[in-house]
Design a protein around this motif. Structure first.
Motif, mmCIF file in Angstrom:
data_model
loop_
_atom_site.group_PDB
_atom_site.id
_atom_site.type_symbol
_atom_site.label_atom_id
_atom_site.label_comp_id
_atom_site.label_asym_id
_atom_site.label_seq_id
_atom_site.Cartn_x
_atom_site.Cartn_y
_atom_site.Cartn_z
ATOM 1 N N LEU A 1 7.026 7.736 24.062
ATOM 2 C CA LEU A 1 6.158 8.596 23.488
ATOM 3 C C LEU A 1 4.698 8.611 23.534
ATOM 4 C CD1 LEU A 1 6.544 8.512 20.707
ATOM 5 C CD2 LEU A 1 5.401 6.116 19.738
ATOM 6 N N MET A 2 3.921 8.228 23.726
ATOM 7 C CA MET A 2 2.705 8.114 24.247
ATOM 8 C C MET A 2 2.697 9.580 24.923
ATOM 9 S SD MET A 2 1.272 6.446 22.333
ATOM 10 C CE MET A 2 -0.811 7.079 22.615
ATOM 11 N N THR A 3 3.631 9.972 26.321
ATOM 12 C CA THR A 3 3.572 11.371 26.634
ATOM 13 C C THR A 3 3.872 12.174 26.208
ATOM 14 O OG1 THR A 3 4.166 9.314 29.259
ATOM 15 C CG2 THR A 3 4.869 12.137 29.150
ATOM 16 N N LEU A 4 4.311 11.627 25.310
ATOM 17 C CA LEU A 4 5.222 12.590 23.804
ATOM 18 C C LEU A 4 3.988 13.063 23.055
ATOM 19 C CD1 LEU A 4 7.961 15.023 24.017
ATOM 20 C CD2 LEU A 4 8.029 12.955 21.881
ATOM 21 N N LEU A 5 3.086 12.032 22.839
ATOM 22 C CA LEU A 5 2.103 13.270 22.405
ATOM 23 C C LEU A 5 1.046 13.425 22.893
ATOM 24 C CD1 LEU A 5 1.934 9.548 19.802
ATOM 25 C CD2 LEU A 5 3.057 11.997 19.180
ATOM 26 N N GLY A 6 0.828 12.800 23.911
ATOM 27 C CA GLY A 6 0.229 14.037 25.014
ATOM 28 C C GLY A 6 1.057 15.341 24.973
ATOM 29 N N ALA B 1 -6.442 15.705 10.509
ATOM 30 C CA ALA B 1 -7.200 14.480 10.667
ATOM 31 C C ALA B 1 -6.041 13.782 10.472
ATOM 32 C CB ALA B 1 -7.892 14.763 9.538
ATOM 33 N N TYR B 2 -5.232 13.984 9.552
ATOM 34 C CA TYR B 2 -4.160 12.713 9.500
ATOM 35 C C TYR B 2 -3.083 12.799 11.237
ATOM 36 C CZ TYR B 2 -0.586 10.086 7.192
ATOM 37 O OH TYR B 2 0.589 9.681 6.647
ATOM 38 N N TRP B 3 -3.091 13.539 11.680
ATOM 39 C CA TRP B 3 -2.325 14.132 12.060
ATOM 40 C C TRP B 3 -3.313 13.403 13.233
ATOM 41 C CZ3 TRP B 3 -0.896 19.711 11.821
ATOM 42 C CH2 TRP B 3 -0.337 19.852 10.856
ATOM 43 N N THR B 4 -4.152 13.328 13.498
ATOM 44 C CA THR B 4 -5.290 13.138 15.115
ATOM 45 C C THR B 4 -4.704 11.684 14.647
ATOM 46 O OG1 THR B 4 -6.310 15.162 14.820
ATOM 47 C CG2 THR B 4 -7.343 12.875 15.830
ATOM 48 N N ALA B 5 -5.402 11.046 13.402
ATOM 49 C CA ALA B 5 -5.706 9.914 12.951
ATOM 50 C C ALA B 5 -4.083 8.793 13.329
ATOM 51 C CB ALA B 5 -5.919 9.111 11.660
ATOM 52 N N ARG B 6 -3.104 9.738 12.760
ATOM 53 C CA ARG B 6 -1.828 8.966 13.077
ATOM 54 C C ARG B 6 -1.495 8.941 14.853
ATOM 55 N NH1 ARG B 6 1.203 13.293 13.465
ATOM 56 N NH2 ARG B 6 0.589 13.346 15.014
ATOM 57 N N ASP B 7 -2.211 10.100 15.555
ATOM 58 C CA ASP B 7 -1.504 9.651 17.511
ATOM 59 C C ASP B 7 -2.848 8.337 17.556
ATOM 60 O OD1 ASP B 7 0.217 12.201 17.029
ATOM 61 O OD2 ASP B 7 -1.081 13.066 17.785
ATOM 62 N N ARG B 8 -4.098 8.197 17.185
ATOM 63 C CA ARG B 8 -4.828 7.235 17.116
ATOM 64 C C ARG B 8 -4.531 5.704 17.339
ATOM 65 N NH1 ARG B 8 -10.604 7.183 17.863
ATOM 66 N NH2 ARG B 8 -9.948 9.364 18.641
ATOM 67 N N PHE B 9 -3.510 5.836 16.296
ATOM 68 C CA PHE B 9 -2.807 4.912 14.977
ATOM 69 C C PHE B 9 -2.026 4.184 16.589
ATOM 70 C CE2 PHE B 9 0.053 2.783 12.991
ATOM 71 C CZ PHE B 9 0.024 1.758 12.187
ATOM 72 N N ARG C 1 -11.497 6.453 9.267
ATOM 73 C CA ARG C 1 -12.564 7.167 9.442
ATOM 74 C C ARG C 1 -12.474 7.810 10.453
ATOM 75 N NH1 ARG C 1 -14.734 2.346 12.794
ATOM 76 N NH2 ARG C 1 -16.341 1.233 10.880
ATOM 77 N N ILE C 2 -11.145 8.187 10.597
ATOM 78 C CA ILE C 2 -10.342 9.912 10.674
ATOM 79 C C ILE C 2 -10.099 10.286 9.671
ATOM 80 C CG2 ILE C 2 -8.972 11.605 12.634
ATOM 81 C CD1 ILE C 2 -9.818 9.269 14.912
ATOM 82 N N SER C 3 -9.350 9.703 9.212
ATOM 83 C CA SER C 3 -8.461 10.076 8.037
ATOM 84 C C SER C 3 -8.569 9.095 7.066
ATOM 85 C CB SER C 3 -7.639 10.857 8.275
ATOM 86 O OG SER C 3 -6.047 10.770 7.914
ATOM 87 N N PRO C 4 -9.180 9.241 5.634
ATOM 88 C CA PRO C 4 -8.487 7.824 4.665
ATOM 89 C C PRO C 4 -7.650 7.945 4.132
ATOM 90 C CG PRO C 4 -11.412 9.316 4.498
ATOM 91 C CD PRO C 4 -10.632 10.326 5.597
ATOM 92 N N ASP C 5 -6.920 9.613 4.432
ATOM 93 C CA ASP C 5 -5.547 9.813 3.892
ATOM 94 C C ASP C 5 -5.417 8.901 4.409
ATOM 95 O OD1 ASP C 5 -5.749 11.701 1.777
ATOM 96 O OD2 ASP C 5 -6.837 12.640 3.329
#
Length: 870
Positions: free
Chosen positions: A741-746, A770-778, A807-811
């Motif tokens: 999954l991490m390889t795929l997201l990368g 921003a939501y997508w970035t937060a999701r990847d970080r999550f 902080r990246i995405s409050p949503d």
């Protein structure tokens, strides 16, 4: 240069028989894969093609064998048959696809089992008949050319062993090299070249004429009928043993295309070894009438021993895996060991017995065509009798022990008094009375078996553990869902449904527990059709029944017992949304549901603004196979995008979604769809209550998917890449699901303009990015987090990672909700820490009132009574 000696001719004939056997079994593997495309399951293809092969061989031996026996020019027959096989196989490459399309219409959308299997067996027999009948005549013709020409009956065993050895090479080469590298059509073309070469070589090295043999006298007629009867019985029982043993082992092995190849290869190796052993050790002895009786009794004992080893198959597989290691070769070797234990001794005796009966028939003046015909005609009946009728009705144990009794029944009465005979009979009777059923069901400690049903294509069970979690399994190896995954299963229905502005009719390919499709029926405006291949799965799904099966929802929920590929090609019904289950790509028949041709058929079932979602189990799928599936999907839906069903690291499920009109998604229409939903509480429970949660799982647009799959070959019916590549990770995983999954997201990326139509709302585009970035970080943060039962300890591990995501995405609610829940639990023991966390959540999520409301109640409550209820 033409050989000048008899030895050279004999070696040339053995080489031709080896090449002919290679081509013959190569065709069988290829045709099995092709038939599986319209049968829906590889085991069904094996049964149908096996019956068609033996039926054609029998007809060729019986009809053409007599003419070959009377011919002084058997060379012409041999060459003609080899070239007929080649010509018909070439013709099949052209007519196979349109014939199968016509045949799907004949079978129908939802046929009765009797009609379905009748058409299957009859169609396979007719489709392959010219080639298989010619195959049935090649061995009698070669026996006439070599054995009769040399005046040496011993050559028959050598020819049979060479032909069978070539068949072994054909099975292994087709499964492990030819089809994965060349595809079905090119592999068939290679087999065609072998048939043509055999015919050409025969013309250059074998004698043009052979003297006629003496015909049998009338006094041998009764004895000859007895030999033919025993040949028929041995063929019927031998193939019956193969069919039943393969089905039992399918509950222990990984049940991939390599599994079937290994089982068949070991079966053929044993018969070849038995033929060779007969020629070396038994054929030269003085003829003794009791030898046949001893071989039949020995075969009964060998089948009984093979049946007994099946009880230990699971333990043997575990031991072999631990002993040999965890790589791909070791896993395949473990399955080969199981095949050897089940088939080794019985097939050796089968090979020797066939040669002995053939020689006995020859001594009576019977032509080899009649010998082969009697044996294979009965063998052709075995797959239908044992696989389709006896197995579901009586079970594998009863069928296997009936085979043992059948072999004992073929022993002449004069040998019934032998101690070995009665010892075998007594052991078989003891196993019948006291032996458990030949089923493999993993029931955890404290759990129970809820249901079990043996079907034609698979055994299906429902097992409940000590905590009450029920799991549906196919062949005890393939889990089709559980009661513990209802939320994620339901999301796989509602994610694509919410992306359609107003769906009225939906189709789900694959039922499983029924949670996914039945949750869709909770929408009162939606009619749901579900297609499931295995009737046993349909029956088992009732143990996972929800309220959506009842009342008005149940009236809009229809389950069809049909093959998914056949249904989308034959049905005339159009759908607004089609959702395809995340089928295990390595299992029998599943790879055909990820091909270009299947995706094209699905597109034809969509309405103009329809939407198709193909779910993929990333936890069961390597990235190389995924690239081929994505490439196939993009060939049909070039504007596709990818989503995640959830943020799970252990069982990530990837969805490929596309619209029939290749359009993008309107945010305003999505908001309207959510606001008008008749099930807002359900959407809130599933975490799909706003446009961010619905679109937030998106991970790749068309451009990123095209880059991801650009170097991979597309998975097609002719080039079934996934069928042969996906099993590798099943046998020996090279990475964990979270690593994949991490390889795929990368590797993937997504721009809002690829997903949204006319994104005039710049604020929303920025927020969803921003939501997508937060999701990847999550997801990345969760990779190294280990759960703890203590709230304080768990909060210490996840507080800063989750707050940084917010902080990246409050949503991003998947980070907000856990912190909110932990703050409530923390308020019971540490009010100050809870107030601090709630205050930060309130600042990060001003649009949501939950944290502020809880904080206000905390401030109003006495410090000594900080129990918070929310």
């Amino acid at each position: 240069m033409k050989p000048t000696t008899e030895v050279e001719r004999r070696w040339a004939s053995l080489s031709m028989m080896t090449a002919s056997g290679f081509a013959g079994l190569g065709y069988q593997i290829i045709w099995t894969e092709q038939c599986s495309l319209w049968l829906g399951h590889e085991s069904a293809g094996v049964i149908a093609v096996l019956a068609a092969f033996f039926g054609g061989l029998a007809l060729g031996g019986l009809v053409l064998g007599e003419r070959i026996e009377r011919s002084v020019r058997p060379l012409r027959w041999y060459v003609g048959c080899e070239w007929l096989i080649a010509a018909w196989s070439l013709l099949l490459l052209r007519v196979g696809a349109p014939f199968s399309g016509w045949l799907l219409g004949v079978i129908g959308v939802q046929p009765s089992p009797a009609w379905h299997w009748f058409v299957v067996f009859a169609a396979c027999f007719a489709l392959f008949l010219p080639a298989t009948a010619a195959m049935g005549a090649t061995l009698p013709a070669m026996e006439r050319l070599v054995a009769r020409a040399a005046g040496d009956g011993r050559s028959l065993a050598a020819l049979y062993a060479a032909n069978t050895f070539g068949a072994v090479l054909g099975v292994l080469a087709s499964a492990f090299w030819l089809i994965p590298a060349l595809g079905l059509a090119r592999s068939a073309a290679l087999c065609v070249a072998l048939n043509l070469s055999c015919g050409a070589l025969a013309l250059s090295v074998l004698p043009k004429t052979v003297a006629l043999s003496e015909r049998p006298g009338p006094s041998a007629a009764a004895t000859a009928r007895g030999v033919l009867l025993r040949l028929a019985g041995s063929g019927f029982l031998g193939i019956g043993y193969e069919v039943l043993a393969v089905r039992v082992l399918s509950q222990v092995t990984e049940n991939t295309v390599y599994t079937f190849a290994l089982l068949l290869a070991v079966y053929l190796v044993g018969t070849a070894a038995g033929a060779a052993a007969y020629q070396r050790f038994l054929e030269s002895r003085p003829e003794r009438a009791e030898l046949g009786d001893r071989l039949f009794a020995a075969l009964a004992a060998a089948c009984l021993a093979g049946t007994a080893t099946l009880y230990a198959a699971e333990r043997m597989r575990a031991w072999a895996s631990e002993t040999l290691g965890g790589d791909l070769l070791a896993a395949i070797a473990a399955e080969a060991l199981l095949a050897l234990c089940a088939f080794g001794l019985p097939t050796i005796v089968m090979g020797a017995l066939f040669c002995h009966l053939s020689r006995s028939a020859s001594a009576l003046g019977l032509g080899f065509g009649r010998v082969l015909g009697a044996n294979t005609l009965a063998a052709a009946l075995a797959p239908a009798f044992f696989g389709v009728l006896a197995l579901p009705a009586f079970g594998a144990k009863a069928g296997l022990l009936a085979i043992v009794a059948g072999y004992l029944g073929l022993v002449h009465r004069r040998a019934w008094g032998a101690p070995f005979f009665w010892l075998t009979a007594a052991a078989a009777l003891s196993l019948t009375l006291f032996g458990p059923a030949l089923t493999f069901i993993d029931i955890p400690e404290g759990g129970r078996l809820v249901s079990y049903q043996e079907g034609v294509m698979a055994a299906v069970s429902v097992v409940e553990d000590a905590s009450g979690v029920a799991r549906l399994r196919i062949n005890d190896r393939q889990q089709e869902g559980s009661s513990a995954t209802r939320r994620v299963d339901a999301r796989q229905a509602w994610l694509p449904l919410l992306l359609h502005p107003a769906p009225n009719r939906a189709l789900f390919l694959g039922l499983g527990t029924g949670v996914t499709s039945s949750s869709a029926a909770e929408d009162p405006t939606l009619s749901v059709d579900v297609v499931e291949l295995l009737p046993e799965v349909i029956a088992a799904s009732t143990h996972f029944k929800t309220e959506s099966h009842e009342g008005s929802a149940g009236s809009r929920f229809r389950v069809l017992a049909a093959d998914a590929r056949r249904y989308v090609r034959v049905s005339s019904q159009k759908y607004d949304v089609i959702v395809s289950d995340n089928f295990h790509p390595a299992r029998s028949g599943s790879g055909a549901l990820y091909t270009v041709e299947h995706f094209q058929a699905v597109r034809a079932r969509l309405r103009e603004a329809g939407l198709f979602c193909q779910w993929l189990p990333l936890h069961q799928l390597d990235l190389a196979s995924l690239r081929s599936i994505v490439r196939a999907f993009l060939n049909v839906y070039p504007r596709a995008f990818a989503v995640l069903a959830s943020n799970s690291l252990e069982t990530p499920v990837l969805g490929l979604i596309a619209r029939a009109d290749d359009g993008r998604f309107d945010v305003a229409a999505l908001r309207a769809r959510l606001s008008q939903s008749a099930k807002p509480s359900l959407l809130l429970e599933l975490g799909l209550d706003d446009e961010f949660s619905v679109l937030g799982g998106s991970i790749a647009g068309p451009a990123a998917l095209a880059r991801f799959a650009q170097s991979a070959p597309a998975n097609t019916d002719d080039r079934p890449i996934v069928m042969y590549s996906a099993p590798r990770i099943t046998y020996a995983a090279d990475s964990s699901p979270r690593e994949r999954l991490m390889t795929l997201l990368g590797e993937l990326s997504l721009d809002p303009t690829e997903l949204l139509s006319s994104p005039r709302d710049a604020d929303f585009s920025a927020r969803i990015a921003a939501y997508w970035t937060a999701r990847d970080r999550f997801i990345e943060a969760g990779r190294d987090v280990h759960a703890s039962a203590r709230v304080e300890e768990m909060l210490a591990r996840v507080r800063e990672p989750l707050l940084s995501v917010l902080r990246i995405s409050p949503d991003f609610r998947p980070a907000y909700d856990p912190l909110l829940a932990m703050s409530q639990a923390l308020a019971r023991t540490d009010v100050v820490a809870a107030r601090t966390l709630l205050g930060e959540l309130s600042r990060l999520q001003p649009a949501r009132s939950e944290a502020s409301q809880i904080l206000a109640r905390l401030d109003a409550a006495p410090a000594s009574a900080a129990l918070v209820r929310h």
